[in-house]
Design a protein around this motif. Sequence first.
Motif, PDB file in Angstrom:
ATOM      1  N   ARG A 118      24.304  48.957  16.727  1.00 57.94           N
ATOM      2  CA  ARG A 118      24.871  49.342  15.435  1.00 57.94           C
ATOM      3  C   ARG A 118      26.268  49.880  15.672  1.00 57.94           C
ATOM      4  O   ARG A 118      26.464  51.080  15.822  1.00 57.94           O
ATOM      5  N   GLU A 119      27.208  48.966  15.720  1.00 56.66           N
ATOM      6  CA  GLU A 119      28.592  49.327  16.003  1.00 56.66           C
ATOM      7  C   GLU A 119      29.110  50.239  14.895  1.00 56.66           C
ATOM      8  O   GLU A 119      28.931  49.957  13.714  1.00 56.66           O
ATOM      9  N   GLY A 120      29.736  51.344  15.297  1.00 57.20           N
ATOM     10  CA  GLY A 120      30.318  52.239  14.308  1.00 57.20           C
ATOM     11  C   GLY A 120      29.350  53.282  13.777  1.00 57.20           C
ATOM     12  O   GLY A 120      29.730  54.151  12.992  1.00 57.20           O
ATOM     13  N   SER A 121      28.085  53.228  14.202  1.00 52.54           N
ATOM     14  CA  SER A 121      27.107  54.210  13.734  1.00 52.54           C
ATOM     15  C   SER A 121      27.301  55.539  14.468  1.00 52.54           C
ATOM     16  O   SER A 121      28.114  55.642  15.387  1.00 52.54           O
ATOM     17  N   ARG A 205      23.037  36.317  13.556  1.00 47.26           N
ATOM     18  CA  ARG A 205      22.914  36.284  12.105  1.00 47.26           C
ATOM     19  C   ARG A 205      21.862  35.259  11.714  1.00 47.26           C
ATOM     20  O   ARG A 205      21.025  35.499  10.843  1.00 47.26           O
ATOM     21  N   PRO A 214      13.333  43.020  13.958  1.00 51.26           N
ATOM     22  CA  PRO A 214      14.400  43.640  14.753  1.00 51.26           C
ATOM     23  C   PRO A 214      14.073  43.652  16.242  1.00 51.26           C
ATOM     24  O   PRO A 214      14.945  43.421  17.077  1.00 51.26           O
ATOM     25  N   ALA A 222      19.000  38.767  21.710  1.00 47.53           N
ATOM     26  CA  ALA A 222      20.275  39.394  22.061  1.00 47.53           C
ATOM     27  C   ALA A 222      20.361  39.811  23.532  1.00 47.53           C
ATOM     28  O   ALA A 222      21.373  39.588  24.187  1.00 47.53           O
TER      29      ALA A 222
ATOM     30  N   HIS B  63      22.715  40.118   2.658  1.00 51.94           N
ATOM     31  CA  HIS B  63      23.127  40.334   4.046  1.00 51.94           C
ATOM     32  C   HIS B  63      24.651  40.416   4.071  1.00 51.94           C
ATOM     33  O   HIS B  63      25.338  39.507   4.511  1.00 51.94           O
ATOM     34  N   ARG B  66      27.816  45.899   7.029  1.00 49.13           N
ATOM     35  CA  ARG B  66      27.943  47.322   6.736  1.00 49.13           C
ATOM     36  C   ARG B  66      29.029  47.608   5.720  1.00 49.13           C
ATOM     37  O   ARG B  66      28.974  48.604   4.992  1.00 49.13           O
ATOM     38  N   ARG B  91      12.543  40.171   5.117  1.00 46.02           N
ATOM     39  CA  ARG B  91      12.249  39.352   6.293  1.00 46.02           C
ATOM     40  C   ARG B  91      11.209  38.290   5.976  1.00 46.02           C
ATOM     41  O   ARG B  91      11.241  37.196   6.526  1.00 46.02           O
ATOM     42  N   HIS B 102      23.248  26.763   8.770  1.00 41.51           N
ATOM     43  CA  HIS B 102      24.491  27.472   9.067  1.00 41.51           C
ATOM     44  C   HIS B 102      25.609  26.513   9.405  1.00 41.51           C
ATOM     45  O   HIS B 102      25.377  25.412   9.877  1.00 41.51           O
ATOM     46  N   ASN B 110      21.023  29.880  19.551  1.00 39.11           N
ATOM     47  CA  ASN B 110      21.121  30.810  20.676  1.00 39.11           C
ATOM     48  C   ASN B 110      21.296  30.028  21.981  1.00 39.11           C
ATOM     49  O   ASN B 110      20.449  29.204  22.326  1.00 39.11           O
TER      50      ASN B 110
END
Lengths: 305, 669
Positions: A118-121, A205, A214, A222, B63, B66, B91, B102, B110
């Motif tokens: 979570r970049e920026g968290s 994404r 997650p 990831a 989606h 942030r 989900r 996409h 991936n």
Amino acid sequence: MKRIAATLLTAVAASILLFLLFELSPRSVAIATLGPFATPEQQTLWLQAHGYMQPPQVRYCRWLGHFLIGDFGQSRAFAAPVSSVLWPRLGHSLILVACFFAITLPVALPLGIAAGLREGSAVDRIVSAIAVATSALPPFASAVLLSALLVTRLHLVPGTSIMTEGWDWRQVVLPVLVLVLSDVGYLARITRTSMAEIMATPYIRAAILKGMSPARILFRHALRNAMITPFTIIMLQVNWAIGGVVVVEAFYSFHGIGTLLLQAALRKDLPLLEAATFVLVMIAGITQMLADIGYAFLNPRIRLS
Amino acid sequence: MTPRTAANPLLRIESLNVAYRRDGDAVPVLFDVSLSLRQGEALGIVGESGSGKSTLAMAVMRHLGRAGRITGGRIFFDGVDMASLSARELRRLYGARIGMVHQDAGLALNPSMTIGAQLTEVARAHLGSTRAEASDLARTHLRSVHLPDVDRIMGAYPFQLSGGQQQRVVIAMALVADPSLLLLDEPTSGLDATTATGIVALIRTLAAERGMAMLAISHDLHLMARLCDRVAVMYAGQVVEENRADAILARPGHPYTRGLLECLPPTSGAGRQILLPVPGQAPSPGDRPAGCAFGPRCGLFTPDPCGAGAISLHLSASGGLVRCPKAGGTADASPVRGLRPPGPEIGAAPVLLRVEALGKQYADRTGRRMVTANEGISFTVRRGRMTAIVGESGSGKSTLARIVCGLETATEGRLLLEGVDIADLLAERRTVAQRAAVQMVFQNTEMSLNPAWTIRRQIMRTLRAAGRPDDMGAEHRYAQLMDAVRLPLEAGERRAGELSGGQRQRAAIARALAASPRILVADEPVSALDVSVQAAVVELLMSLSRERDMTLVVISHDLPLMRSIADDLVVLYRGRLVEAGPAGTLLSAPVHPYTRALVAAADRPATSAQTVPDKGCLFAPHCPDRMEVCSLRAPPERVLGQDHRVACHLPDNHALGAFGEGRACHGHP
């Protein structure tokens, strides 16, 4: 197979280079051994007695032969066989490195992953701040600080790691802590950046919009891709932590291979210097080989083409 | 599944407003967007970069990242307000009820997981399948997108597939759980025209078979019209027009829609028409003018009513919705496009550059195998005649361009610049005059312009390098260049990153012109630009070429564009010359089957990377007229007319047959 061959080739090349570096001008070896006041005749006699008058390729083969069976010759500085000095020192260094990684990796990697996820968290900002602060502190400074705190104030551990009474785990604590402190932030930051980069890719994404959980996104999608950069860095650090932490070893009088190399160089102890360097080159070769194998595991593109 | 009626649409978007947070401010990017989609219906959203179309798609998926936030309006999927769903419920929707295709499939897969793993996980997560069931299901869907050798593909990693195959895999992945809505984000971007045609047909068939609704977004109006039943055009965060696909092409209501159609080359061979650019550029989010956002670029603009206040959607003459107060009045006049004057006759145009049996081989990554990028390519570039080098990706056209410009050397053959062979001279080993004579404009200006230098400094540097060191006129010539590419002088004081895509390409052209080249090689000069800006840059290049006696050599995959501007065509396929000759001849009577396929943009299977024969004609596996000899020997190159060459085994009488076929194909009189 190809990698093993490449590693062996590196080893041979390194040994030739070492040999050339240290023994190509035999007279300087004689001067180093006999001291500056020996006469040329004495030097010649010594050179003949030790076989230095033979052609270099013959001497190289004999030198290499001795190396391969573990006979590194006699150390002048320690007045003992090189192997009896070198192996225990290497052992000490390996234990130091093992403890260092045993603490650094479980701390740095999860922190980096959590921050990058979570970049920026808030987590990201805290980890980054700590990382910058710790990696800005040079090892000699953190050594002083840690000693002041843990030795002088709290009397928790001994202030030196000289181990005159044999191996003592308590004496390993400080050098390991200094190493951890200087590196954990750096590794966490590398991991964070790599992780954040992967989390921003289209395929993550795509995985999210496929409805993956997650946990599955982190572990299956990831992590493997995000570990490529940190893995490379870690493998490079193995070498650094074994032979390159002279400052830390010297500060605590820890008997590792780094200080051994320093002592050998200062006292012009050529056999010891050659052996120690060669061992470090071999370690570098082996870690590089492991790195390549691990890299191929992480990246199918390398493995399959 | 409950049956739905028109009153109960599958997807309903009600006055949606979305804003992005930037430097603490909320920058609105979507304004009052309302759309609805019935079960089984296909709606295409067309817009250029910054129009908000991608934001709309991501808002539907909830989606937005942030920084993005829905500031107003609601989205209902199957009657359920998307805003009311928890992360867990979302989900269960993703991948299962809403599948997504996409853009840039190669990036959406991936790299460290096999295709099989990426497909089966969808079935396992949403359908509760066992490992074996999931694997069967994945195979079924890979077959349904017409992928060959499914077993191999299941175990393959993305990098082992061609672009067309990757796109099919992504489609199969979206279909695994049998969704009722398919969201398509630029489903054919990065694909060759022929591959794209196949993908569009495939998607239409699959959607029809399954009664699946589609929401597609693209910058390509023609593509959306082919793929969808209805099309909505977006501009600066608003829907400016919505109508049936056929109606929007035939009778566009909004000046912007009409502009989009007029600035594109005609899809069939309707002659070499001059493209009509939409002037200016789209406002960036947060910079929208008051009133009509398209006003500053619109020829019909009047302060009242266009600039007075918010314009609302109303019913257009062609039965759709349009956001323009002038639509329906004088605005419905059809476009008048002038015809482009042809270049000089072949006989009257001296040869400037002659390429003779040019070849380029280089070692692959492992250094063990040699890869042939170009082989035996021959053609001529004549002064004043615009030459287009066309081919799909991997055809070796960019390598050829790089050799011509001296960025690489050829490994065989000759490259004669006014009779002097420069094939094995890198640019730095060419004379100043030779170097200045051939200049290049690259596709990606973000990479080819130095980001740290001002535009002015880069152009001045080229001026000095190509001219006399103490040239007092450099300043003056710089001003002339900026004027020639229609850039204001103040743009020269900026760095590349501060300019828009179109401005950057103009700056790159100015830099190339600074050397006063006689040949300007442009590698995909407009493919990175927005559609409405492309035409302006194309027309700029054409007029510069005329004014400065500069011969253009354009490398492109875009045959419709090339056919409206080129005098001569060079068609490459996998590094070999297929056919070269005057554009008129090649387009009306293509001889080689590949040229014919390209000209007709016929639907044919994707030419996959795995099926390259090691001898004979490389096109043979895909050729409808394949003969026995084709897979045995490489086709000989034959000269059919002045400058017209073809590499094909087919006899000449077949070529005559092709002539008739070619005429029938695109309805020439």
